[in-house]
Scaffold this active site. Structure first.
Site, PDB file in Angstrom:
ATOM      1  N   ALA A 294     -68.342  71.904 142.087  1.00  0.00           N
ATOM      2  CA  ALA A 294     -67.611  73.171 142.188  1.00  0.00           C
ATOM      3  C   ALA A 294     -66.547  73.282 141.105  1.00  0.00           C
ATOM      4  O   ALA A 294     -66.307  74.366 140.566  1.00  0.00           O
ATOM      5  CB  ALA A 294     -66.979  73.309 143.571  1.00  0.00           C
ATOM      6  N   ASP A 295     -65.910  72.162 140.766  1.00  0.00           N
ATOM      7  CA  ASP A 295     -64.918  72.173 139.691  1.00  0.00           C
ATOM      8  C   ASP A 295     -65.567  72.535 138.360  1.00  0.00           C
ATOM      9  O   ASP A 295     -65.017  73.312 137.577  1.00  0.00           O
ATOM     10  CB  ASP A 295     -64.259  70.800 139.575  1.00  0.00           C
ATOM     11  CG  ASP A 295     -63.294  70.519 140.704  1.00  0.00           C
ATOM     12  OD1 ASP A 295     -62.234  71.166 140.749  1.00  0.00           O
ATOM     13  OD2 ASP A 295     -63.589  69.658 141.544  1.00  0.00           O
TER      14      ASP A 295
END
Length: 395
Positions: free
Chosen positions: A166-167
């Site tokens: 997700a980062d």
């Protein structure tokens, strides 16, 4: 010449999402100044494998950035950031909402100093809402986006990725958002604030799950390596114990695969004409493909698939990637000289450009490596720099 060599970017974010956005800008020439705490440094320095105590993740994440160590919680450190903001195009930060304001560094104040500044704010949950001030990391985004709920085997638990997924997605999205804001500045002459929540960009990669839920009440379920959109799509084990992946997203590919494995009769079935129809018969399709592959070694399977122009790939680990001819042809990995550990092999810039290519000029630097240089550019003399270091404001 590189695309962004006229940009100055302040990377005051930590860990992965914000810093990865800054890395992508640095790869194409932006002068990125990485701001870290003088004593703690960025936590990413301690993540993952290391050589002689020097983190390799840091070397990639902070490549092409100048490293300045400044304590932004102190008034003198805040003044340094103001001076930088006056002379910069972009500030990337990921402090909890309210932190910059508490330090007298609110975006509106920075924009008053420099109306052309882009203030890119990256947080777990955004700048407002009931969860805004809670600590947020990519893992929570992977959980709350629906990704974990639909990942894993049907009879197994929800599964998180073994990486900062997700980062990474949010970093890509933020680099795009910054470029959009810079383009808008060309038209208006004004900067603006970008508010990005890490929980949001990953949603877009999961498909129209909300559309299907609202229209049809569909809640995605775990399907392992199978797809809910087409079949056959899975991983299959060969006679010599290797694993291969195939995809049949395009109808002609699906037809070629089942014909190759000896089941051309399936193509004539009415349900075979669409991905949705094939999914309804996934067990039969998987059995046909899996049994054929299991009777052959991987090299033969790959060769036969290539002959009929069907999509197949071996399941690689990093040692396979290191030997792969396609990656070698693309120069996907480069060896970069490093002042601390001699040399670091890392992935090259993400894409090739014919006129303004990016490049890796140096890996992530030691803590405070460029503090004196950056402050001198801001007008600080040697005596004042020494005093700030003595007081713990810089390193």
């Amino acid at each position: 010449m590189t695309s962004l060599d006229d940009l100055r970017v302040i990377d005051a974010a930590t860990l992965f999402a914000g810093p990865s956005a800054a890395m992508m800008l640095a790869d194409f020439g932006a002068d990125v100044i990485k701001i870290e705490h003088p004593r703690r440094g960025d936590p990413s320095r301690g993540h993952g494998a290391s050589v002689d105590g020097v983190g390799l993740w840091w070397k990639t994440l902070s490549r092409n950035k100048r490293a300045a160590a400044v304590d932004l919680s102190q008034a003198e450190g805040q003044d340094i950031l103001r001076r930088l903001a006056e002379r910069s195009d972009v500030l990337i930060e990921n402090f909890r909402p309210g932190t910059l304001e508490r330090w007298n560094l609110a975006p509106e104040d920075l924009l008053e100093l420099n109306p052309r500044l882009i203030v890119a704010r990256m947080t777990g949950f955004g700048q407002f809402g009931p969860m805004a001030k809670q600590p947020g990391f990519g893992t929570l985004a992977e959980a709350m986006s629906g990704f974990a709920a639909m990942t894993g085997e049907p009879d197994g638990p929800p599964t998180l990725p073994p990486l900062a997924l997700a980062d990474g997605i949010a970093g890509l999205a933020m680099s795009y958002a910054i470029m959009v804001a810079l383009r808008a500045r060309e038209q208006t002459g004004r900067g603006q604030v970008v508010d990005m929540a890490i929980i949001e960009p990953i949603l877009g990669l999961l498909g129209p799950q909300m559309s299907a839920y609202k229209a049809l009440g569909i809640v995605p379920r775990r399907t392992g390596n199978r797809s809910t959109s087409n079949a056959p799509r899975n991983t299959y084990r060969t006679r010599d114990g290797r694993w291969l992946a195939i995809s049949t997203s395009a109808q002609p590919i699906a037809e070629r695969v089942v014909t190759l494995v000896g089941r051309p009769d399936l193509v004539e079935q009415p349900w075979f004409a669409s991905g949705h129809g094939r999914v309804q018969h996934v067990d039969e399709l998987d059995e046909a493909v899996a049994s054929w592959i299991a009777e052959r070694d991987a090299d033969e399977v790959i060769a036969r698939f290539e002959e009929v122009q069907a999509a197949v790939a071996p399941i690689y680990d990093v040692s396979d990637i290191a030997r792969d001819a396609q990656y070698a042809a693309l120069d996907t990995f480069v060896d970069v000289p490093d002042e601390e550990i001699g040399q670091v092999t890392m992935q090259n810039v993400l894409f090739r450009m014919s006129e303004t290519p990016g490049e890796i000029r140096w890996p992530g630097r030691p803590l405070g490596r460029d503090t004196d240089e950056v402050l001198a550019e801001l007008g600080y003399d040697g005596e004042l720099i020494a005093a700030l270091r003595e007081d713990g404001v810089i390193a």
